[in-house]
Design a protein around this motif. Structure first.
Motif, mmCIF file in Angstrom:
data_model
loop_
_atom_site.group_PDB
_atom_site.id
_atom_site.type_symbol
_atom_site.label_atom_id
_atom_site.label_comp_id
_atom_site.label_asym_id
_atom_site.label_seq_id
_atom_site.Cartn_x
_atom_site.Cartn_y
_atom_site.Cartn_z
ATOM 1 N N VAL A 196 0.712 -1.272 -0.052
ATOM 2 C CA VAL A 196 -0.071 -0.037 -0.019
ATOM 3 C C VAL A 196 0.734 1.252 0.036
ATOM 4 C CG1 VAL A 196 -1.733 1.268 1.276
ATOM 5 C CG2 VAL A 196 -1.876 -1.201 1.074
ATOM 6 N N SER A 197 2.024 1.256 0.901
ATOM 7 C CA SER A 197 2.972 2.526 0.783
ATOM 8 C C SER A 197 3.354 2.796 -0.589
ATOM 9 C CB SER A 197 4.009 2.261 1.889
ATOM 10 O OG SER A 197 3.309 1.959 3.259
ATOM 11 N N ALA A 247 2.205 1.939 -3.350
ATOM 12 C CA ALA A 247 1.292 2.305 -4.252
ATOM 13 C C ALA A 247 0.983 3.822 -4.151
ATOM 14 C CB ALA A 247 0.064 1.595 -4.402
ATOM 15 N N ILE A 248 0.924 4.107 -2.750
ATOM 16 C CA ILE A 248 0.545 5.663 -2.450
ATOM 17 C C ILE A 248 1.645 6.456 -2.843
ATOM 18 C CG2 ILE A 248 0.250 7.093 -0.808
ATOM 19 C CD1 ILE A 248 -1.182 4.930 0.872
ATOM 20 N N LEU A 249 2.785 5.736 -2.925
ATOM 21 C CA LEU A 249 4.140 6.570 -3.236
ATOM 22 C C LEU A 249 4.300 6.957 -4.594
ATOM 23 C CD1 LEU A 249 6.766 8.102 -2.325
ATOM 24 C CD2 LEU A 249 7.885 5.993 -2.536
ATOM 25 N N ILE A 277 2.024 6.739 -7.199
ATOM 26 C CA ILE A 277 1.152 7.673 -7.842
ATOM 27 C C ILE A 277 1.606 9.153 -7.778
ATOM 28 C CG2 ILE A 277 -1.182 8.698 -7.901
ATOM 29 C CD1 ILE A 277 -2.172 5.818 -6.836
ATOM 30 N N ILE A 281 3.136 15.178 3.453
ATOM 31 C CA ILE A 281 1.651 15.263 3.138
ATOM 32 C C ILE A 281 1.508 16.793 2.536
ATOM 33 C CG2 ILE A 281 -0.350 15.755 4.267
ATOM 34 C CD1 ILE A 281 0.667 13.589 6.417
ATOM 35 N N LEU A 320 2.317 16.557 -1.192
ATOM 36 C CA LEU A 320 1.117 15.830 -1.810
ATOM 37 C C LEU A 320 0.201 16.833 -2.126
ATOM 38 C CD1 LEU A 320 1.048 12.084 -0.519
ATOM 39 C CD2 LEU A 320 2.351 13.091 -2.446
#
Length: 389
Positions: free
Chosen positions: A99-100, A102-104, A106, A252, A255
């Motif tokens: 998950v980390s 994938a989040i990174l 994008i 954060i 982003l």
């Protein structure tokens, strides 16, 4: 009974004291020098072994440091998910890692695409010779001190032949472009290093219990069985506080601000988002980036509804650290801002983009350990006897 003198035993005097045989001083000196030589030889061999191990491990030092920092930071989440989902530690660690990543990936892809598009458009503009500098606004000349000189220089640049102007500044642009490309390559290498550290951190999380026991055992061996667990807990709390309250908040903010820049079509949105990340880690206000961008958008697009929404969003995203810091940094150990700033700058100088993340954490841990050593002096033997059960 008669009186008499009892003969002294062999090797004792008439008073009953033992006679210490006299040893020549040369023998003492030889024994002492031989003992010192043995100590020096052993210490030298240990030093050579430590240096050899450091040289072998040095290429992986930043990777392992970052992996340990990520593992310590995510471990409380790992434990909560294990209890809530009823899965094994290895499966939960794998889930967090995937998950980390994938989040990174994008936002990295979006920002990378924005940087590439900005560079392509800049190169096309220079090659096509369509670069035009508009005339300066009349209000600039009324600015105090710098207004008139700035207006004159701007008018001169606007009236000059743009092709010749580009030829004059092209050598400087070439040098700046090479520096920028090298920095971007460093950023790319840092992102790959971060992904590798995230995977290794997941493996460390899967064996978190053994890792914690090993850390406590090492700290206890260095500082004693009483202070060892306290030092291990202090290091863990400091790593989590700085990683969440400094690096996490800066990421954060990057982003939030970066997505707004990309959606609004700001030129160089990816580079500006990276600058937001750097300012956030160095504990500088992100408004240094967002305010000029807002002024640029108002100057180029006017006061439309979309521009107003973008302005409000950018202001809120730039000030989000004021809300996130009490939530994240307040849970751990508070570290003074100069320590974080020096750690970020020093880490960036010595370790590049990845050092920008590792530096504040390492320096904060050293700072807290130093002050614990200052505020907790060793007890005297009498005090230890009194406090002993």
């Amino acid at each position: 009974m008669g009186t008499g003198i009892v003969p002294s035993p062999v090797g004792s005097t008439a008073n009953g004291f033992k006679e210490i045989p006299m040893v020549p001083s040369s023998l003492w000196e030889q024994a002492l020098s031989r003992g010192l030589l043995d100590v020096f030889i052993r210490a030298g061999l240990i030093l050579v072994l430590a240096m050899a191990c450091y040289q072998v491990f040095h290429p992986f030092l930043n990777l392992m440091l970052w992996a340990v920092i990520l593992a310590v930071t995510f471990y409380p989440l790992h434990q909560r998910l294990c209890n809530a989902m009823g899965l094994g530690e290895g499966k939960v660690a794998t889930l967090i890692t995937l998950v980390s990543v994938a989040i990174l990936l994008i936002p990295v892809f979006l920002l990378g695409s924005s940087i590439a598009e900005s560079m392509d458009s800049g190169l096309e503009l220079l090659k096509g010779g369509d670069l035009q500098i508009p005339a300066p606004p009349e209000s600039i000349a009324s600015w105090p001190l710098i207004g008139q000189p700035l207006s004159d220089a701007w008018k001169q640049a606007a009236d000059a032949d743009q092709t010749s102007l580009v030829k004059q500044v092209l050598p400087y642009l070439k040098g700046a472009g090479l520096v920028l490309m090298s920095k971007l390559a460093g950023v790319g290498a840092g992102i790959l290093l971060f992904l590798g550290a995230l995977i290794i951190g997941g493996i460390i999380m899967a064996y978190g219990g053994n890792g914690h026991r090993s850390a406590v055992a090492i700290a206890s061996r260095l500082s004693g069985p009483v202070r060892g667990p306290q030092i291990a807990e202090l290091c863990t709390a400091t790593i989590r506080a700085v990683a969440q309250g400094v690096v996490g908040i800066a990421f954060i903010q990057m982003l939030l601000v970066g997505v707004g820049f990309v959606v609004m079509g700001i030129p160089g949105a990816g580079v500006l988002a990276l600058l937001v990340l750097l300012l956030g880690i160095m504990q500088l206000p992100v408004t240094l980036i967002t305010v000029p961008v807002i002024i640029f958008v108002f100057a180029t697009q006017g006061a439309s509804l979309g521009v107003i929404i973008f302005t409000v969003y950018s202001v809120v995203a730039g000030l989000s650290d004021n809300v996130l810091k009490p939530m994240l940094l307040g849970r751990g150990v508070n570290v003074p801002m100069p320590v974080v700033l020096i750690g970020a700058l020093g880490g960036m100088v010595t370790g590049g983009i990845i050092g920008l993340f590792i530096g504040p954490v390492v320096l904060a841990v050293g700072y807290k350990l130093f002050w614990q050593w200052v505020e907790d002096p060793p007890k005297l033997p009498v005090e230890e006897e009194r406090t002993a059960p």
